[in-house]
Design an enzyme around this catalytic site. Structure first.
Site, PDB file in Angstrom:
ATOM      1  CG  ASP A 117      32.122   8.609  54.536  1.00 36.65           C
ATOM      2  OD1 ASP A 117      32.248   7.384  54.420  1.00 36.65           O
ATOM      3  OD2 ASP A 117      30.951   9.000  54.399  1.00 36.65           O
ATOM      4  CE  LYS A 135      31.909   9.792  51.133  1.00 39.90           C
ATOM      5  NZ  LYS A 135      30.747  10.112  50.391  1.00 39.90           N
ATOM      6  CG  ASP A 179      30.847  11.912  57.389  1.00 40.82           C
ATOM      7  OD1 ASP A 179      29.769  12.794  57.487  1.00 40.82           O
ATOM      8  OD2 ASP A 179      30.742  10.751  57.025  1.00 40.82           O
ATOM      9  CG  ASP A 237      29.729   6.719  50.793  1.00 41.06           C
ATOM     10  OD1 ASP A 237      30.493   6.986  51.776  1.00 41.06           O
ATOM     11  OD2 ASP A 237      29.761   7.327  49.674  1.00 41.06           O
ATOM     12  CD  GLU A 294      29.399   6.811  56.571  1.00 41.17           C
ATOM     13  OE1 GLU A 294      29.086   6.457  55.224  1.00 41.17           O
ATOM     14  OE2 GLU A 294      29.504   7.865  57.056  1.00 41.17           O
ATOM     15  NE  ARG A 327      21.805   5.618  55.157  1.00 42.29           N
ATOM     16  CZ  ARG A 327      21.082   6.414  54.212  1.00 42.29           C
ATOM     17  NH1 ARG A 327      20.037   5.773  53.503  1.00 42.29           N
ATOM     18  NH2 ARG A 327      21.861   7.615  53.590  1.00 42.29           N
TER      19      ARG A 327
HETATM   20  N1  BES Z   1      29.208  11.626  54.913  1.00 41.86           N
HETATM   21  C1  BES Z   1      28.314  11.305  53.736  1.00 41.86           C
HETATM   22  C2  BES Z   1      27.504  12.305  53.187  1.00 41.86           C
HETATM   23  C3  BES Z   1      27.848  13.835  52.556  1.00 41.86           C
HETATM   24  C4  BES Z   1      28.331  13.761  51.451  1.00 41.86           C
HETATM   25  C5  BES Z   1      27.999  14.607  53.209  1.00 41.86           C
HETATM   26  C6  BES Z   1      29.042  14.836  50.696  1.00 41.86           C
HETATM   27  C7  BES Z   1      28.515  15.980  52.760  1.00 41.86           C
HETATM   28  C8  BES Z   1      28.845  15.919  51.442  1.00 41.86           C
HETATM   29  C9  BES Z   1      27.596   9.976  53.942  1.00 41.86           C
HETATM   30  O1  BES Z   1      28.100   9.050  54.468  1.00 41.86           O
HETATM   31  C10 BES Z   1      27.464   9.592  52.433  1.00 41.86           C
HETATM   32  O2  BES Z   1      28.301   9.101  51.902  1.00 41.86           O
HETATM   33  N2  BES Z   1      26.002   9.357  51.923  1.00 41.86           N
HETATM   34  C11 BES Z   1      25.838   8.872  50.797  1.00 41.86           C
HETATM   35  C12 BES Z   1      24.653   7.906  50.845  1.00 41.86           C
HETATM   36  C13 BES Z   1      24.390   7.037  49.540  1.00 41.86           C
HETATM   37  C14 BES Z   1      25.194   6.196  49.241  1.00 41.86           C
HETATM   38  C15 BES Z   1      23.005   6.521  49.910  1.00 41.86           C
HETATM   39  C16 BES Z   1      25.456  10.025  49.838  1.00 41.86           C
HETATM   40  O3  BES Z   1      25.076  11.026  50.311  1.00 41.86           O
HETATM   41  O4  BES Z   1      26.005  10.019  48.806  1.00 41.86           O
HETATM   42 ZN    ZN Z   2      29.436   9.753  56.009  1.00 42.46          ZN
HETATM   43 MN    MN Z   3      29.429   7.736  53.624  1.00 47.15          MN
END
Ligand code: BES
Ligand code: ZN
Ligand code: MN
Length: 476
Positions: free
Chosen positions: A247, A254, A265, A324, A326, A328
């Site tokens: 991811d 990111k 991920d 990001d 993604e 869901r």
């Molecule tokens: N895979 C990430 C979530 C994640 C982040 C897990 C850090 C473990 C550590 C997910 O896809 C993500 O990027 N989520 C975003 C959502 C936001 C853009 C609404 C997040 O948590 O920042």
């Molecule tokens: Zn993710």
């Molecule tokens: Mn993500």
């Protein structure tokens, strides 16, 4: 490493003995060797008092063995987690014992104790050394375990730990190796499990706009795997695991620091595969379907973009505010396809879904959300005696309100506030009335360094979810 049931008081072949002591200094029944060993007396002298968490490690010249005494507190019922922590921690200190036979003495030698000790020692012994030229030099090759337990329980504990370590092995793979195709190859090797694989052409035709959008700029071919096990005449339990093999965040890229961790991920999908392997090996009498939407999330000239609107399998449209968010989007299609086509009695999904969940609950609790009290309670019950803890978060109408979109049915982020809950609220739109639980495992799926408190969790993927799902499937 091999476990062997052992009933004599102690063996001359062993190089180390791990033995329990209670606070009143009554050694366990099986602690006969203390009559010859001065370890206990020495321990007392140096202030060891048998409290939970205490250990006393000494080389006994007379016996010619290392003795590790572990404090188990007051005599009485022993908490499973105390057993797991104490024995795995003691095991970690003898891991490099040159002559590799270790004897493990249990407080009572019951089936329950035996299971937890074998389980936690096997988890502690795990090392992802596949890509390292320097392997851990000395390895314990045999553990003699004093127990009254039946062979069945020993087999179960070993299978359980093997499945968790198998899950770790997949989840720890570098992102260019642990690809969707690798998952498919691995799934096809599982005995007793049938595998169906949708490639991009298939899921596009089916109208899975979320999986289509997220995988648009992927170089590795995306897949949706459907694994099936057990008697087909029973209503299935559906388990769904997020499988983003890397991811990057996509166009909403990111920050580079720590981005390597986004190889994890795929931990949800790894846990689903590990669970399917386990239940098939142990012949659990349940009909279970596992689904893993698998793709990498990358930027590119053809990538999906913030502002895009995707139409999911059930017709619900979502506005992409962040590429990001993604997870869901791909889960939406898997959940709606699975609930519509398999009519499961319940659905459980596992996903490293939000950083917000890690902020809210830390690294020892997965966020639990859902639409059905009884199912939520069954999951909580299954989690009780495992190391895999859950904590409930709300997803009521206030959170639904937060993800309303002006241009589509819903949007894929609800802002910073309540980030784990808005993600859960998003998913709830894809399961209809089917009893459903969502586990956000972003905080529990991997650890950055060896967990010193929980010695059975070495750095890297933890395998969270396998034991919990197993205990859940075994309920009823
Ligand atoms: N895979 C990430 C979530 C994640 C982040 C897990 C850090 C473990 C550590 C997910 O896809 C993500 O990027 N989520 C975003 C959502 C936001 C853009 C609404 C997040 O948590 O920042
Ligand atoms: Zn993710
Ligand atoms: Mn993500």
């Amino acid at each position: 490493m091999e476990f062997q049931k052992f009933s004599e008081s102690y063996s001359s072949k062993v190089s180390a003995i791990i033995a329990p002591v209670f606070e009143d200094f009554t050694p366990a029944d099986t602690l006969n060797f203390t009559r010859e060993s001065s370890a206990l007396a020495n321990a007392k002298k140096s202030g060891f008092s048998g409290k939970i968490g205490e250990t006393f490690d000494i080389f006994d010249n007379k016996l010619g063995k290392r003795i590790i005494l572990i404090g188990l507190g007051k005599k009485g019922a022993i908490d499973d987690e105390v057993l797991r922590r104490s024995y795995s921690s003691a095991f970690n200190s003898v891991k490099s014992t040159p002559k590799g036979v270790v004897q493990v003495i249990l407080p009572n030698g019951s089936t329950e104790e035996t299971k937890e000790v074998i389980f936690s020692i096997s988890l502690a012994a795990y090392d992802f050394d596949k890509y390292r030229s320097e392997k851990n030099k000395a390895k314990v090759d045999k553990i003699l375990i004093t127990t009254k337990s039946k062979e069945m329980a020993i087999r179960e504990a070993i299978a359980l730990a093997d499945a968790v370590n198998f899950t770790r092995d997949i989840a720890n793979l570098p992102p260019s190796v642990g690809t969707p195709s690798f998952f498919e190859k691995t799934a096809r090797k599982l005995e007793g499990v049938t595998v169906k694989s949708f490639i991009r052409e298939d899921f596009v035709k089916l109208g899975m706009g979320g999986l289509e959008g997220v995988s648009r700029a992927a170089k590795e071919a995306a897949k949706l795997l459907i694994l099936e096990y057990g008697p087909r005449d029973k209503k299935p339990t559906l388990i769904v695991g997020k499988g983003i093999t890397f991811d990057s965040g996509g166009i909403s890229i990111k920050p580079s620091e720590g981005m390597d961790e986004m190889k994890f991920d795929k931990c949800g999908a790894s846990a689903v595969i590990g669970t399917m392997k386990l239940i098939s090996e142990l012949g659990i009498k349940k009909h279970v379907i596992g689904m893993t939407p698998l793709t990498e999330n990358l930027p590119g000239g053809n990538a999906y973009k913030p502002g895009d609107i995707l139409t999911h399998y059930n017709g619900v449209t979502s506005e992409v505010l962040s590429t990001d968010a993604e997870g869901r989007l791909v889960l939406a299609d898997a959940l709606s396809y699975g609930t519509k086509n398999f009519k499961p009695s319940e659905v459980i999904d596992l996903a490293t879904l939000t950083g917000a969940c890690v902020v809210a609950l830390g690294n020892n609790y997965a966020g639990l959300m859902g639409n059905n009290e009884s199912l939520k309670n069954r999951i909580k019950k299954a989690s009780e005696n495992s190391w895999e803890k859950v904590w409930e978060l709300p997803i009521d109408s206030d959170f639904q309100d937060q993800i309303k979109s002006k241009v589509a049915d819903i949007k894929n982020t609800g802002g910073r506030e309540g980030g784990a809950e808005t993600a859960g609220a998003f998913l709830s739109r894809f399961v209809g009335d089917t009893p459903w639980v969502h586990l956000d495992i972003a905080g529990t799926a991997w650890t950055q360094k060896n967990n010193s408190h929980r010695s059975y969790l070495p750095a890297g993927a933890t395998g969270y979810g396998v034991r919990l799902l197993y205990e859940f499937l075994k309920l009823e």
